[in-house]
Write a protein that holds these residues in place. Structure first.
Motif, mmCIF file in Angstrom:
data_model
loop_
_atom_site.group_PDB
_atom_site.id
_atom_site.type_symbol
_atom_site.label_atom_id
_atom_site.label_comp_id
_atom_site.label_asym_id
_atom_site.label_seq_id
_atom_site.Cartn_x
_atom_site.Cartn_y
_atom_site.Cartn_z
ATOM 1 N N GLY A 165 -4.934 4.908 8.693
ATOM 2 C CA GLY A 165 -4.641 3.719 7.889
ATOM 3 C C GLY A 165 -4.142 4.076 6.498
ATOM 4 N N ASP A 166 -4.748 5.089 5.880
ATOM 5 C CA ASP A 166 -4.313 5.522 4.553
ATOM 6 C C ASP A 166 -2.883 6.064 4.590
ATOM 7 O OD1 ASP A 166 -6.795 4.842 3.600
ATOM 8 O OD2 ASP A 166 -7.590 6.879 3.653
ATOM 9 N N THR A 167 -2.556 6.801 5.645
ATOM 10 C CA THR A 167 -1.203 7.358 5.778
ATOM 11 C C THR A 167 -0.175 6.251 5.948
ATOM 12 O OG1 THR A 167 -2.084 9.371 6.800
ATOM 13 C CG2 THR A 167 0.261 8.908 7.112
ATOM 14 N N VAL A 168 -0.488 5.260 6.776
ATOM 15 C CA VAL A 168 0.425 4.140 6.988
ATOM 16 C C VAL A 168 0.652 3.386 5.681
ATOM 17 C CG1 VAL A 168 0.688 1.899 8.116
ATOM 18 C CG2 VAL A 168 -0.077 3.870 9.435
ATOM 19 N N ASP A 169 -0.424 3.134 4.929
ATOM 20 C CA ASP A 169 -0.298 2.428 3.649
ATOM 21 C C ASP A 169 0.543 3.223 2.659
ATOM 22 O OD1 ASP A 169 -1.718 0.225 4.408
ATOM 23 O OD2 ASP A 169 -3.614 0.880 3.542
ATOM 24 N N LEU A 170 0.304 4.519 2.584
ATOM 25 C CA LEU A 170 1.050 5.362 1.643
ATOM 26 C C LEU A 170 2.532 5.395 1.988
ATOM 27 C CD1 LEU A 170 0.949 7.317 -0.756
ATOM 28 C CD2 LEU A 170 0.500 9.168 0.861
ATOM 29 N N LEU A 171 2.843 5.551 3.269
ATOM 30 C CA LEU A 171 4.243 5.571 3.699
ATOM 31 C C LEU A 171 4.915 4.228 3.434
ATOM 32 C CD1 LEU A 171 4.002 7.502 7.104
ATOM 33 C CD2 LEU A 171 5.005 8.321 4.954
ATOM 34 N N PHE A 172 4.182 3.139 3.672
ATOM 35 C CA PHE A 172 4.746 1.813 3.440
ATOM 36 C C PHE A 172 5.085 1.606 1.973
ATOM 37 C CE2 PHE A 172 4.005 -2.582 2.081
ATOM 38 C CZ PHE A 172 5.009 -3.217 2.796
ATOM 39 N N VAL A 173 4.153 1.926 1.092
ATOM 40 C CA VAL A 173 4.387 1.726 -0.342
ATOM 41 C C VAL A 173 5.541 2.601 -0.827
ATOM 42 C CG1 VAL A 173 3.397 1.987 -2.648
ATOM 43 C CG2 VAL A 173 2.007 1.023 -0.805
ATOM 44 N N ALA A 174 5.548 3.877 -0.406
ATOM 45 C CA ALA A 174 6.603 4.795 -0.840
ATOM 46 C C ALA A 174 7.971 4.343 -0.332
ATOM 47 C CB ALA A 174 6.297 6.211 -0.344
ATOM 48 N N LEU A 175 8.034 3.937 0.939
ATOM 49 C CA LEU A 175 9.311 3.511 1.509
ATOM 50 C C LEU A 175 9.778 2.195 0.895
ATOM 51 C CD1 LEU A 175 11.384 4.375 3.617
ATOM 52 C CD2 LEU A 175 10.124 3.046 5.322
ATOM 53 N N PHE A 176 8.831 1.289 0.617
ATOM 54 C CA PHE A 176 9.184 0.020 -0.004
ATOM 55 C C PHE A 176 9.787 0.244 -1.383
ATOM 56 C CE2 PHE A 176 8.628 -3.797 -2.462
ATOM 57 C CZ PHE A 176 8.798 -4.828 -1.561
ATOM 58 N N ILE A 177 9.148 1.073 -2.198
ATOM 59 C CA ILE A 177 9.649 1.332 -3.551
ATOM 60 C C ILE A 177 11.016 2.013 -3.500
ATOM 61 C CG2 ILE A 177 9.241 2.626 -5.677
ATOM 62 C CD1 ILE A 177 6.256 2.174 -5.235
ATOM 63 N N PHE A 178 11.154 2.981 -2.607
ATOM 64 C CA PHE A 178 12.416 3.724 -2.527
ATOM 65 C C PHE A 178 13.561 2.836 -2.044
ATOM 66 C CE2 PHE A 178 15.419 6.292 -0.008
ATOM 67 C CZ PHE A 178 15.905 7.112 -1.007
ATOM 68 N N MET A 179 13.317 2.080 -0.948
ATOM 69 C CA MET A 179 14.395 1.299 -0.344
ATOM 70 C C MET A 179 14.633 -0.024 -1.060
ATOM 71 S SD MET A 179 15.752 3.097 2.004
ATOM 72 C CE MET A 179 16.812 1.792 2.625
ATOM 73 N N ARG A 180 13.567 -0.812 -1.253
ATOM 74 C CA ARG A 180 13.751 -2.170 -1.782
ATOM 75 C C ARG A 180 14.010 -2.179 -3.278
ATOM 76 N NH1 ARG A 180 11.379 -5.983 1.976
ATOM 77 N NH2 ARG A 180 11.727 -7.639 0.435
ATOM 78 N N ILE A 181 13.390 -1.262 -4.007
ATOM 79 C CA ILE A 181 13.554 -1.242 -5.461
ATOM 80 C C ILE A 181 14.633 -0.257 -5.891
ATOM 81 C CG2 ILE A 181 12.393 -0.937 -7.668
ATOM 82 C CD1 ILE A 181 11.416 -3.337 -5.980
ATOM 83 N N LEU A 210 14.952 -9.948 -6.990
ATOM 84 C CA LEU A 210 13.804 -10.443 -7.758
ATOM 85 C C LEU A 210 12.611 -10.696 -6.842
ATOM 86 C CD1 LEU A 210 15.510 -12.925 -10.273
ATOM 87 C CD2 LEU A 210 14.611 -10.622 -10.748
ATOM 88 N N LEU A 211 12.885 -11.194 -5.646
ATOM 89 C CA LEU A 211 11.808 -11.424 -4.693
ATOM 90 C C LEU A 211 11.160 -10.108 -4.268
ATOM 91 C CD1 LEU A 211 10.424 -13.751 -3.204
ATOM 92 C CD2 LEU A 211 12.039 -13.409 -1.314
ATOM 93 N N SER A 212 11.957 -9.048 -4.200
ATOM 94 C CA SER A 212 11.401 -7.727 -3.888
ATOM 95 C C SER A 212 10.402 -7.286 -4.957
ATOM 96 C CB SER A 212 12.524 -6.692 -3.762
ATOM 97 O OG SER A 212 13.347 -6.952 -2.651
ATOM 98 N N TRP A 213 10.681 -7.612 -6.207
ATOM 99 C CA TRP A 213 9.760 -7.275 -7.292
ATOM 100 C C TRP A 213 8.474 -8.093 -7.190
ATOM 101 C CZ3 TRP A 213 9.432 -3.401 -10.691
ATOM 102 C CH2 TRP A 213 10.553 -2.596 -10.864
ATOM 103 N N VAL A 214 8.576 -9.324 -6.721
ATOM 104 C CA VAL A 214 7.371 -10.131 -6.506
ATOM 105 C C VAL A 214 6.519 -9.505 -5.406
ATOM 106 C CG1 VAL A 214 6.490 -12.392 -5.801
ATOM 107 C CG2 VAL A 214 8.504 -12.237 -7.290
ATOM 108 N N PHE A 215 7.172 -9.085 -4.325
ATOM 109 C CA PHE A 215 6.454 -8.383 -3.268
ATOM 110 C C PHE A 215 5.803 -7.116 -3.809
ATOM 111 C CE2 PHE A 215 9.115 -10.628 0.019
ATOM 112 C CZ PHE A 215 8.050 -11.163 0.727
ATOM 113 N N LEU A 216 6.548 -6.377 -4.629
ATOM 114 C CA LEU A 216 6.025 -5.126 -5.174
ATOM 115 C C LEU A 216 4.786 -5.377 -6.034
ATOM 116 C CD1 LEU A 216 6.303 -2.073 -5.518
ATOM 117 C CD2 LEU A 216 7.777 -2.502 -7.503
ATOM 118 N N ALA A 217 4.794 -6.444 -6.820
ATOM 119 C CA ALA A 217 3.627 -6.770 -7.641
ATOM 120 C C ALA A 217 2.411 -7.021 -6.753
ATOM 121 C CB ALA A 217 3.926 -7.991 -8.510
ATOM 122 N N ASN A 218 2.602 -7.732 -5.663
ATOM 123 C CA ASN A 218 1.499 -7.983 -4.728
ATOM 124 C C ASN A 218 1.020 -6.691 -4.083
ATOM 125 O OD1 ASN A 218 1.614 -10.748 -5.212
ATOM 126 N ND2 ASN A 218 3.019 -11.129 -3.513
#
Length: 251
Positions: A165-181, A210-218
């Motif tokens: 679970g920790d690995t999935v969360d870490l990969l999700f956050v890293a990929l989200f920041i890299f791709m969406r932001i 801008l919506l991606s930044w809202v997601f990122l804040a959450n």
């Protein structure tokens, strides 16, 4: 003559979207029939996972093979492959939006994302251009989806708490920041700097970013709470180990 062709083209597109919508609903209905003991949300998320994997593969092919390159050719005329990807996603987003509204499972941010996605795809299909950047946005948005669904399935099956679970969360956050932001920010810059895309397309790109930044804040709030809980749990275990070690020496 052009107006007639335009009308025929739109009729064809509407038919394709309707077919895709019926297709996604049928897949969901089939899963509910074969896998009914799992519940409605489980099966809906299976559909979401399937769409995410499928559309990432299709849009990756469009961007890297079929072309053109979205960072250098925004605002260009839609190709058949782009239309296919957009129609597939429009059918899915329409299905998922209806499901979320009916079951009331999502908050305003996710509903806003679905609404912008549906309106954006309709606009791109209507004007017949900017399909390449729309596909790039779909690729960047959906590439994290399999990880998000995996996290949900891990939680429902009781396998989330732990290294997986920790690995999935870490990969999700890293990929989200890299791709969406990161990549998304560069895509938005190329969109705004190019003279080709229509103003309404540029405004839509700004809204999605801008919506991606809202997601990122959450996401960051969730990560902060999870890290805090992990740290407190580590402290309790550390103190417990010290007490047990001390008691052992006394004995």
């Amino acid at each position: 003559m052009e107006a007639s062709l335009r009308s025929e083209d739109m009729t064809s597109l509407l038919l394709q979207v309707a077919v895709c919508l019926v297709g996604w609903v049928s897949v969901y209905a089939l899963l509910c029939f074969l896998n009914g003991h799992r519940g409605y949300e489980w099966n809906c998320r299976l559909v979401t996972l399937f769409h995410g994997v499928l559309i990432v593969c299709v849009t990756a092919y469009i961007g890297y093979v079929d072309g053109p390159w979205p960072f250098t050719h925004p605002g260009t005329e839609n190709t058949p492959m782009q239309v296919l990807a957009l129609v597939l996603s429009l059918g899915y987003f329409t299905f998922d939006m209806g499901w979320c509204v009916y079951f009331r499972t999502e908050g305003p941010v996710m509903l806003a994302h679905h609404t912008l996605s549906i309106m954006g795809i309709i606009l791109v299909l209507w004007v017949g251009e900017s399909g390449i950047e729309a596909c790039a946005v779909i690729f960047g948005s959906e590439i994290t989806n399999p990880l998000l669904q995996t996290r949900w399935f891990l939680r429902r099956t009781g396998r989330y708490d732990g290294p997986v679970g920790d690995t999935v969360d870490l990969l999700f956050v890293a990929l989200f920041i890299f791709m969406r932001i990161g990549v998304g920010g560069h895509m938005l810059y190329c969109e705004l700097a190019s003279p080709r895309p229509l103003l309404v397309m540029k405004c839509g790109g700004v809204a999605m970013y801008l919506l991606s930044w809202v997601f990122l804040a959450n996401i960051m709030r969730f990560a902060y709470r999870k890290c805090g809980a992990k740290y407190r749990h580590w402290q309790l275990r550390h103190k417990g180990a010290e007490v047990n070690g001390h008691d052992g020496k006394v004995e």
